[in-house]
Motif scaffolding. Structure first.
Motif, PDB file in Angstrom:
ATOM      1  N   GLY A  14       0.796  -1.098  -0.199  1.00 13.95           N
ATOM      2  CA  GLY A  14      -0.136   0.028  -0.029  1.00 13.95           C
ATOM      3  C   GLY A  14       0.877   1.240  -0.082  1.00 13.95           C
ATOM      4  N   PRO A  15       0.365   2.326  -0.593  1.00 12.59           N
ATOM      5  CA  PRO A  15       1.009   3.607  -0.629  1.00 12.59           C
ATOM      6  C   PRO A  15       1.497   4.256   0.833  1.00 12.59           C
ATOM      7  CG  PRO A  15      -1.220   3.944  -1.251  1.00 12.59           C
ATOM      8  CD  PRO A  15      -0.966   2.644  -1.013  1.00 12.59           C
ATOM      9  N   ASP A  16       0.966   4.042   1.870  1.00 16.95           N
ATOM     10  CA  ASP A  16       1.148   4.240   3.150  1.00 16.95           C
ATOM     11  C   ASP A  16       2.448   3.516   3.580  1.00 16.95           C
ATOM     12  OD1 ASP A  16      -0.856   6.475   2.950  1.00 16.95           O
ATOM     13  OD2 ASP A  16      -2.219   5.103   4.272  1.00 16.95           O
ATOM     14  N   ARG A  17       2.317   2.266   3.294  1.00 18.35           N
ATOM     15  CA  ARG A  17       3.465   1.577   4.042  1.00 18.35           C
ATOM     16  C   ARG A  17       4.600   1.964   3.461  1.00 18.35           C
ATOM     17  NH1 ARG A  17       2.550  -4.454   4.834  1.00 18.35           N
ATOM     18  NH2 ARG A  17       4.474  -4.323   5.921  1.00 18.35           N
ATOM     19  N   GLY A  18       4.824   2.276   2.038  1.00 18.54           N
ATOM     20  CA  GLY A  18       6.163   2.479   1.414  1.00 18.54           C
ATOM     21  C   GLY A  18       6.537   4.037   1.806  1.00 18.54           C
ATOM     22  N   ALA A  19       5.513   4.929   2.091  1.00 19.63           N
ATOM     23  CA  ALA A  19       5.912   6.230   2.271  1.00 19.63           C
ATOM     24  C   ALA A  19       6.578   6.155   4.049  1.00 19.63           C
ATOM     25  CB  ALA A  19       4.708   7.113   2.393  1.00 19.63           C
ATOM     26  N   GLU A  20       6.001   5.351   4.939  1.00 24.50           N
ATOM     27  CA  GLU A  20       6.393   5.377   6.281  1.00 24.50           C
ATOM     28  C   GLU A  20       7.839   4.604   6.141  1.00 24.50           C
ATOM     29  OE1 GLU A  20       3.519   2.903   8.054  1.00 24.50           O
ATOM     30  OE2 GLU A  20       2.067   4.469   8.254  1.00 24.50           O
ATOM     31  N   LEU A  21       8.075   3.519   5.351  1.00 22.02           N
ATOM     32  CA  LEU A  21       9.307   2.933   5.250  1.00 22.02           C
ATOM     33  C   LEU A  21      10.368   3.797   4.917  1.00 22.02           C
ATOM     34  CD1 LEU A  21      10.951   0.366   5.727  1.00 22.02           C
ATOM     35  CD2 LEU A  21      10.197  -0.254   3.469  1.00 22.02           C
ATOM     36  N   ARG A  22       9.903   4.470   3.672  1.00 20.32           N
ATOM     37  CA  ARG A  22      11.032   5.653   3.164  1.00 20.32           C
ATOM     38  C   ARG A  22      11.437   6.662   4.385  1.00 20.32           C
ATOM     39  NH1 ARG A  22      12.238  10.129   0.485  1.00 20.32           N
ATOM     40  NH2 ARG A  22      13.092   9.885  -1.694  1.00 20.32           N
ATOM     41  N   HIS A  23      10.394   6.995   4.958  1.00 18.34           N
ATOM     42  CA  HIS A  23      10.715   8.365   6.112  1.00 18.34           C
ATOM     43  C   HIS A  23      11.721   7.583   7.021  1.00 18.34           C
ATOM     44  CE1 HIS A  23      10.025  11.398   8.560  1.00 18.34           C
ATOM     45  NE2 HIS A  23       9.946  10.785   9.559  1.00 18.34           N
ATOM     46  N   SER A  24      11.470   6.270   7.540  1.00 21.42           N
ATOM     47  CA  SER A  24      12.421   5.644   8.415  1.00 21.42           C
ATOM     48  C   SER A  24      13.753   5.633   7.864  1.00 21.42           C
ATOM     49  CB  SER A  24      11.728   4.361   8.565  1.00 21.42           C
ATOM     50  OG  SER A  24      10.637   4.315   9.411  1.00 21.42           O
ATOM     51  N   LEU A  25      13.731   5.211   6.562  1.00 21.22           N
ATOM     52  CA  LEU A  25      15.286   5.238   6.164  1.00 21.22           C
ATOM     53  C   LEU A  25      15.698   6.439   5.973  1.00 21.22           C
ATOM     54  CD1 LEU A  25      14.527   2.532   3.167  1.00 21.22           C
ATOM     55  CD2 LEU A  25      15.837   2.085   5.209  1.00 21.22           C
ATOM     56  N   GLU A  26      15.194   7.392   5.592  1.00 24.31           N
ATOM     57  CA  GLU A  26      15.794   8.952   5.656  1.00 24.31           C
ATOM     58  C   GLU A  26      16.333   9.198   6.901  1.00 24.31           C
ATOM     59  OE1 GLU A  26      12.446  11.079   3.787  1.00 24.31           O
ATOM     60  OE2 GLU A  26      13.331  10.924   1.855  1.00 24.31           O
ATOM     61  N   ALA A  27      15.462   8.819   8.172  1.00 24.74           N
ATOM     62  CA  ALA A  27      16.021   9.320   9.533  1.00 24.74           C
ATOM     63  C   ALA A  27      17.143   8.530   9.729  1.00 24.74           C
ATOM     64  CB  ALA A  27      14.605   9.090  10.321  1.00 24.74           C
ATOM     65  N   GLY A  28      17.209   7.157   9.152  1.00 23.61           N
ATOM     66  CA  GLY A  28      18.466   6.502   9.541  1.00 23.61           C
ATOM     67  C   GLY A  28      19.702   6.963   8.685  1.00 23.61           C
ATOM     68  N   LEU A  29      19.479   7.574   7.623  1.00 24.75           N
ATOM     69  CA  LEU A  29      20.603   8.133   6.700  1.00 24.75           C
ATOM     70  C   LEU A  29      21.020   9.193   7.456  1.00 24.75           C
ATOM     71  CD1 LEU A  29      21.993   8.051   4.139  1.00 24.75           C
ATOM     72  CD2 LEU A  29      20.129   9.148   2.886  1.00 24.75           C
ATOM     73  N   GLY A  30      20.223  10.173   8.046  1.00 19.92           N
ATOM     74  CA  GLY A  30      20.392  11.328   8.592  1.00 19.92           C
ATOM     75  C   GLY A  30      21.193  11.181   9.709  1.00 19.92           C
TER      76      GLY A  30
END
Length: 68
Positions: A14-30
């Motif tokens: 679903g679109p929300d799950r991908g967005a949440e996962l992407r946000h988490s990865l961006e936070a980890g990258l930071g």
């Protein structure tokens, strides 16, 4: 490759799950970029892995017709 498969499976539920996962990865990258305890070589490897994962999500979402 296994990471991309797992991310793909999670993203395509679903679109929300991908967005949440992407946000988490961006936070980890930071967090990795700001970690003074890692060598530049360690940071490069971690950053590249997370950037590839984010790119996988973006490509899957684009093909599914979902925005970032």
């Amino acid at each position: 490759m296994m990471l991309q498969m797992l991310i793909g499976q999670a993203t395509l539920h679903g679109p929300d799950r991908g967005a949440e996962l992407r946000h988490s990865l961006e936070a980890g990258l930071g967090a990795i970029k700001g970690n003074p305890n890692m060598t530049p070589r360690e940071k490069f490897g971690c950053e590249k892995t997370l950037e590839d994962a984010i790119d996988t999500i973006d490509q899957l979402r684009k093909r599914a017709g979902w925005s970032k």
